[in-house]
Motif scaffolding. Structure first.
Motif, PDB file in Angstrom:
ATOM      1  N   ASP A   1       0.831  -1.199   0.000  1.00 57.30           N
ATOM      2  CA  ASP A   1       0.000   0.000   0.000  1.00 57.30           C
ATOM      3  C   ASP A   1       0.869   1.253   0.000  1.00 57.30           C
ATOM      4  O   ASP A   1       0.540   2.261  -0.630  1.00 57.30           O
ATOM      5  N   HIS A   2       1.985   1.176   0.723  1.00 57.05           N
ATOM      6  CA  HIS A   2       2.923   2.300   0.784  1.00 57.05           C
ATOM      7  C   HIS A   2       3.449   2.637  -0.605  1.00 57.05           C
ATOM      8  O   HIS A   2       3.461   3.803  -1.032  1.00 57.05           O
ATOM      9  N   LEU A   3       3.869   1.625  -1.370  1.00 57.04           N
ATOM     10  CA  LEU A   3       4.425   1.863  -2.694  1.00 57.04           C
ATOM     11  C   LEU A   3       3.360   2.282  -3.701  1.00 57.04           C
ATOM     12  O   LEU A   3       3.652   3.005  -4.657  1.00 57.04           O
ATOM     13  N   ARG A   4       2.130   1.856  -3.484  1.00 55.61           N
ATOM     14  CA  ARG A   4       1.062   2.258  -4.398  1.00 55.61           C
ATOM     15  C   ARG A   4       0.872   3.765  -4.407  1.00 55.61           C
ATOM     16  O   ARG A   4       0.468   4.347  -5.416  1.00 55.61           O
ATOM     17  N   THR A   5       1.157   4.418  -3.293  1.00 52.46           N
ATOM     18  CA  THR A   5       0.983   5.871  -3.248  1.00 52.46           C
ATOM     19  C   THR A   5       1.934   6.580  -4.215  1.00 52.46           C
ATOM     20  O   THR A   5       1.688   7.725  -4.601  1.00 52.46           O
ATOM     21  N   PHE A   6       3.017   5.900  -4.609  1.00 53.15           N
ATOM     22  CA  PHE A   6       3.963   6.467  -5.566  1.00 53.15           C
ATOM     23  C   PHE A   6       3.652   6.045  -7.002  1.00 53.15           C
ATOM     24  O   PHE A   6       4.352   6.453  -7.927  1.00 53.15           O
ATOM     25  N   GLY A   7       2.639   5.206  -7.170  1.00 53.59           N
ATOM     26  CA  GLY A   7       2.275   4.738  -8.499  1.00 53.59           C
ATOM     27  C   GLY A   7       2.690   3.325  -8.810  1.00 53.59           C
ATOM     28  O   GLY A   7       2.618   2.893  -9.971  1.00 53.59           O
ATOM     29  N   ALA A   8       3.134   2.566  -7.808  1.00 49.54           N
ATOM     30  CA  ALA A   8       3.545   1.178  -8.034  1.00 49.54           C
ATOM     31  C   ALA A   8       2.369   0.336  -8.528  1.00 49.54           C
ATOM     32  O   ALA A   8       1.229   0.519  -8.089  1.00 49.54           O
TER      33      ALA A   8
END
Length: 224
Positions: free
Chosen positions: A174-181
């Protein structure tokens, strides 16, 4: 998909580089587990370098340069920070053998760290492997708010400046999704990997002898 390697002592830095080029990477069950197993996820995590997202609050932190960001100045400390327990993560997959392997890759110029400092204290950072125009992110840590995120923003700016084509995160959180992962199928990942292994990215396209201003890093990302 994974396979255990009971004779992990046979894994050398050159074997590790070939594994990355084939789309697989090593892990261990815990810091105390001496064995290493190979992993090749069905769904692979990547962060597209074009369209990398930086939240407005984080952008203000990056632009303020509250953290001094360096490259390859504290690799062993960064690796130790990534191996230490974190909030919400009591266990680590980084065992002694993995530390030795990635330290060797760092000494050979294939593994890099990006560090975030508050004064003289290392408060966050990340490390990963660079081959061709691909960067394989391994792990990150922080002991101060947003420190690892700032390191990631500076990493992405460096990869964009150096002509990289792929930022591999292995998995997506979820953390990386905030960067567009995003997650992509293994076959698609292998196509992107093959393309990224052609040519040579320049990890040192941005200076390392002095900090890159956060505003410059954000401008590179915005222009990608």
């Amino acid at each position: 998909m994974s396979s255990r390697d009971a004779a992990s002592s046979e894994i050398t830095p050159s074997v590790l580089l070939r594994a990355y080029a084939c789309g697989i990477f090593p892990m261990s069950e815990s810091a105390d587990d001496p064995t290493i197993f190979w992993v090749e996820p069905e769904q692979r995590g990547i962060i597209p370098l074009k369209g990398f997202r930086v939240a407005s609050r984080l952008a203000r932190t990056v632009r303020s340069d509250v953290y001094r960001v360096t490259v390859n100045t504290a690799f062993r400390q960064t690796l130790a920070g990534c191996a230490a327990p974190q909030p919400g993560r009591d266990e680590t997959w980084i065992n002694g053998r993995i530390r030795d392997l990635y330290t060797s890759l760092h000494e050979e110029g294939y593994c890099h760290s990006v560090e975030a400092w508050l004064g003289d204290d290392l408060v966050g950072g990340l490390y990963g492997v660079s081959i061709g125009r691909a960067f394989f992110g391994e792990s990150m840590f922080h002991t101060a708010r947003d420190a690892s995120k700032v390191a990631l923003v500076h990493l992405v700016a460096r990869l964009i400046a150096g002509g990289y084509a792929l930022l591999d995160t292995q998995f997506v959180t979820d953390h990386l999704r905030t960067f567009g992962a995003v997650e992509i199928p293994r076959r698609r990942y292998r196509t992107l990997l093959d393309e990224a292994l052609t040519g040579q990215g320049d990890f040192f396209a941005l200076p390392t002898d002095q900090p890159v201003p956060g505003a410059d890093a954000l401008a590179l990302i915005a222009a990608a």
